[in-house]
Design an enzyme around this catalytic site. Structure first.
Site, PDB file in Angstrom:
ATOM      1  N   LYS A  13       0.831  -1.212   0.000  1.00  0.00           N
ATOM      2  CA  LYS A  13       0.000   0.000   0.000  1.00  0.00           C
ATOM      3  C   LYS A  13       0.866   1.263   0.000  1.00  0.00           C
ATOM      4  CE  LYS A  13      -2.166  -1.079   3.826  1.00  0.00           C
ATOM      5  NZ  LYS A  13      -1.419  -2.316   4.142  1.00  0.00           N
ATOM      6  N   ARG A  88      -9.557   0.866   9.446  1.00  0.00           N
ATOM      7  CA  ARG A  88      -9.085  -0.488   9.721  1.00  0.00           C
ATOM      8  C   ARG A  88     -10.091  -1.305  10.527  1.00  0.00           C
ATOM      9  NH1 ARG A  88      -3.113   0.396   9.187  1.00  0.00           N
ATOM     10  NH2 ARG A  88      -1.951  -1.421   9.867  1.00  0.00           N
ATOM     11  N   ARG A 127      11.448  -5.970   4.817  1.00  0.00           N
ATOM     12  CA  ARG A 127      11.275  -4.522   4.588  1.00  0.00           C
ATOM     13  C   ARG A 127      12.319  -3.739   5.385  1.00  0.00           C
ATOM     14  NH1 ARG A 127       5.451  -1.818   5.331  1.00  0.00           N
ATOM     15  NH2 ARG A 127       5.598  -2.648   7.442  1.00  0.00           N
ATOM     16  N   ARG A 160      11.655  -2.014  10.927  1.00  0.00           N
ATOM     17  CA  ARG A 160      10.677  -1.545  11.912  1.00  0.00           C
ATOM     18  C   ARG A 160      10.507  -2.607  12.990  1.00  0.00           C
ATOM     19  NH1 ARG A 160       5.412   0.294   8.513  1.00  0.00           N
ATOM     20  NH2 ARG A 160       4.388  -0.746  10.262  1.00  0.00           N
ATOM     21  N   ARG A 171      -0.061  -9.156  13.513  1.00  0.00           N
ATOM     22  CA  ARG A 171      -0.683  -8.118  12.667  1.00  0.00           C
ATOM     23  C   ARG A 171      -1.581  -8.743  11.597  1.00  0.00           C
ATOM     24  NH1 ARG A 171       4.343  -5.121  10.661  1.00  0.00           N
ATOM     25  NH2 ARG A 171       2.923  -3.650   9.644  1.00  0.00           N
TER      26      ARG A 171
HETATM   27  P1  ADP Z   1       2.250  -1.826   3.220  1.00  0.00           P
HETATM   28  O1  ADP Z   1       2.280  -0.318   3.155  1.00  0.00           O
HETATM   29  O2  ADP Z   1       1.018  -2.408   2.572  1.00  0.00           O
HETATM   30  O3  ADP Z   1       2.467  -2.384   4.598  1.00  0.00           O
HETATM   31  P2  ADP Z   1       4.811  -1.641   1.762  1.00  0.00           P
HETATM   32  O4  ADP Z   1       4.454  -0.763   0.600  1.00  0.00           O
HETATM   33  O5  ADP Z   1       5.606  -1.033   2.857  1.00  0.00           O
HETATM   34  O6  ADP Z   1       3.471  -2.369   2.345  1.00  0.00           O
HETATM   35  O7  ADP Z   1       5.574  -2.923   1.171  1.00  0.00           O
HETATM   36  C1  ADP Z   1       6.046  -3.950   2.033  1.00  0.00           C
HETATM   37  C2  ADP Z   1       7.389  -4.456   1.506  1.00  0.00           C
HETATM   38  O8  ADP Z   1       7.203  -5.120   0.255  1.00  0.00           O
HETATM   39  C3  ADP Z   1       8.433  -3.356   1.268  1.00  0.00           C
HETATM   40  O9  ADP Z   1       9.703  -3.835   1.653  1.00  0.00           O
HETATM   41  C4  ADP Z   1       8.361  -3.123  -0.258  1.00  0.00           C
HETATM   42  O10 ADP Z   1       9.638  -2.723  -0.769  1.00  0.00           O
HETATM   43  C5  ADP Z   1       7.982  -4.495  -0.775  1.00  0.00           C
HETATM   44  N1  ADP Z   1       7.115  -4.457  -1.965  1.00  0.00           N
HETATM   45  C6  ADP Z   1       6.143  -3.558  -2.253  1.00  0.00           C
HETATM   46  N2  ADP Z   1       5.553  -3.863  -3.437  1.00  0.00           N
HETATM   47  C7  ADP Z   1       6.155  -4.997  -3.876  1.00  0.00           C
HETATM   48  C8  ADP Z   1       5.994  -5.820  -5.042  1.00  0.00           C
HETATM   49  N3  ADP Z   1       5.084  -5.544  -5.981  1.00  0.00           N
HETATM   50  N4  ADP Z   1       6.796  -6.915  -5.150  1.00  0.00           N
HETATM   51  C9  ADP Z   1       7.709  -7.215  -4.200  1.00  0.00           C
HETATM   52  N5  ADP Z   1       7.909  -6.478  -3.082  1.00  0.00           N
HETATM   53  C10 ADP Z   1       7.155  -5.385  -2.928  1.00  0.00           C
HETATM   54  P1  AMP Z   2       0.978   0.475   9.321  1.00  0.00           P
HETATM   55  O1  AMP Z   2       2.103   1.445   9.127  1.00  0.00           O
HETATM   56  O2  AMP Z   2      -0.241   0.811   8.503  1.00  0.00           O
HETATM   57  O3  AMP Z   2       1.418  -0.959   9.137  1.00  0.00           O
HETATM   58  O4  AMP Z   2       0.501   0.641  10.839  1.00  0.00           O
HETATM   59  C1  AMP Z   2       1.385   0.385  11.905  1.00  0.00           C
HETATM   60  C2  AMP Z   2       0.600   0.261  13.206  1.00  0.00           C
HETATM   61  O5  AMP Z   2      -0.055   1.504  13.502  1.00  0.00           O
HETATM   62  C3  AMP Z   2      -0.526  -0.777  13.229  1.00  0.00           C
HETATM   63  O6  AMP Z   2      -0.052  -2.084  13.505  1.00  0.00           O
HETATM   64  C4  AMP Z   2      -1.425  -0.228  14.336  1.00  0.00           C
HETATM   65  O7  AMP Z   2      -0.878  -0.491  15.620  1.00  0.00           O
HETATM   66  C5  AMP Z   2      -1.329   1.275  14.111  1.00  0.00           C
HETATM   67  N1  AMP Z   2      -2.375   1.761  13.175  1.00  0.00           N
HETATM   68  C6  AMP Z   2      -2.179   2.314  11.949  1.00  0.00           C
HETATM   69  N2  AMP Z   2      -3.340   2.668  11.387  1.00  0.00           N
HETATM   70  C7  AMP Z   2      -4.310   2.327  12.272  1.00  0.00           C
HETATM   71  C8  AMP Z   2      -5.734   2.415  12.276  1.00  0.00           C
HETATM   72  N3  AMP Z   2      -6.414   2.939  11.224  1.00  0.00           N
HETATM   73  N4  AMP Z   2      -6.404   1.944  13.352  1.00  0.00           N
HETATM   74  C9  AMP Z   2      -5.755   1.429  14.404  1.00  0.00           C
HETATM   75  N5  AMP Z   2      -4.419   1.304  14.472  1.00  0.00           N
HETATM   76  C10 AMP Z   2      -3.693   1.748  13.412  1.00  0.00           C
END
Ligand code: ADP
Ligand code: AMP
Length: 216
Positions: A13, A88, A127, A160, A171
């Site tokens: 995302k 969420r 990541r 992270r 999660r």
């Molecule tokens: P989210 O925001 O949904 O938690 P991220 O955008 O941070 O996910 O992506 C999670 C991990 O996957 C990151 O390390 C990113 O570089 C990698 N990633 C994102 N899109 C792809 C893809 N299409 N193929 C492989 N790895 C990806």
């Molecule tokens: P994310 O960066 O989206 O993976 O979010 C990291 C963490 O932030 C999650 O695991 C939750 O603890 C908190 N968080 C982010 N967005 C929300 C939401 N909309 N509602 C509740 N907790 C959230």
């Protein structure tokens, strides 16, 4: 354009949101990013959120809704936005709907990023996130040019805390239990569109573009 990106942690995302926000000139509003900034700065909101985030649990709805009410009132959200990580829970989605009806700004489309659990575990545990600018890399799928150093700002790349495998598994369970019901919520409103989120970042981005062009 008002868009919600829905999908499990690790679906990509944030990666896609950066591209969409630039292409359509709308703010990328990530609740996770806002919360992490508050934790870093030691604000009261950050103190309330930290223990939930560390455990991979959701921050309580009232905290999130207060924060997002303020964020939506900012000037840049007037002409559209892209939500990443919000809503969420069903109560968050209901509250958002009420707020947007009041403002006459309904959601245009909810993009559900579809990817299986095995792949998201790989993506999350590999990541690496920049402590300077927040840019995201992956140690195997999208490695930086120099190990541990951000290509964009030269900042330090770290894992992270909530990307440790045990927290990731919680999660995903939290997603299944609390966030998946949103799929039905938005499907019932005719807003849900599926995006196959496997393939290269460009391939996934192309699929998203095809859908968003219908709404531009
Ligand atoms: P989210 O925001 O949904 O938690 P991220 O955008 O941070 O996910 O992506 C999670 C991990 O996957 C990151 O390390 C990113 O570089 C990698 N990633 C994102 N899109 C792809 C893809 N299409 N193929 C492989 N790895 C990806
Ligand atoms: P994310 O960066 O989206 O993976 O979010 C990291 C963490 O932030 C999650 O695991 C939750 O603890 C908190 N968080 C982010 N967005 C929300 C939401 N909309 N509602 C509740 N907790 C959230």
């Amino acid at each position: 354009m008002r868009v919600i990106l829905l999908g499990p942690p690790g679906a990509g995302k944030g990666t896609q949101a950066v591209r969409i926000a630039e292409a359509y000139d709308i703010p990328h509003i990530s609740t996770g990013d806002i919360l992490r900034a508050n934790v870093r700065e030691g604000t009261e909101l950050g103190r309330k959120a930290k223990s939930f985030m560390d455990a991979g649990d959701l921050v309580p709805d009232d905290v999130i809704l207060g924060m997002m009410g303020e964020r939506l009132a900012e000037a840049d959200a007037k002409n559209g936005f892209l939500f990443d990580g919000f809503p969420r829970t069903v109560p968050q989605a209901e509250a958002l709907e009420g707020l947007l009806i009041e403002r006459g700004q309904p959601i245009d489309v909810v993009l559900r990023m579809v990817v299986d659990a095995r792949e998201v575990v790989q993506r999350l545990t590999g990541r690496r996130t920049c402590t300077g600018c927040g840019a995201v890399f992956h140690e195997a799928y999208d490695p930086p040019q120099a190990a541990g150093v951000c290509d964009k700002c030269g900042g330090k790349l770290v894992q992270r805390d909530d990307d440790a495998e045990d927290v990731v598994l919680n999660r995903l369970e939290v997603y299944r239990r609390s966030t998946e019901p949103l799929e039905e919520f938005y499907w019932g409103r005719g807003l849900l569109r599926d995006v196959e989120a496997v393939g290269t970042v460009d391939e996934v981005g192309g699929r998203i573009d095809t859908i968003l062009r219908e709404h531009a």
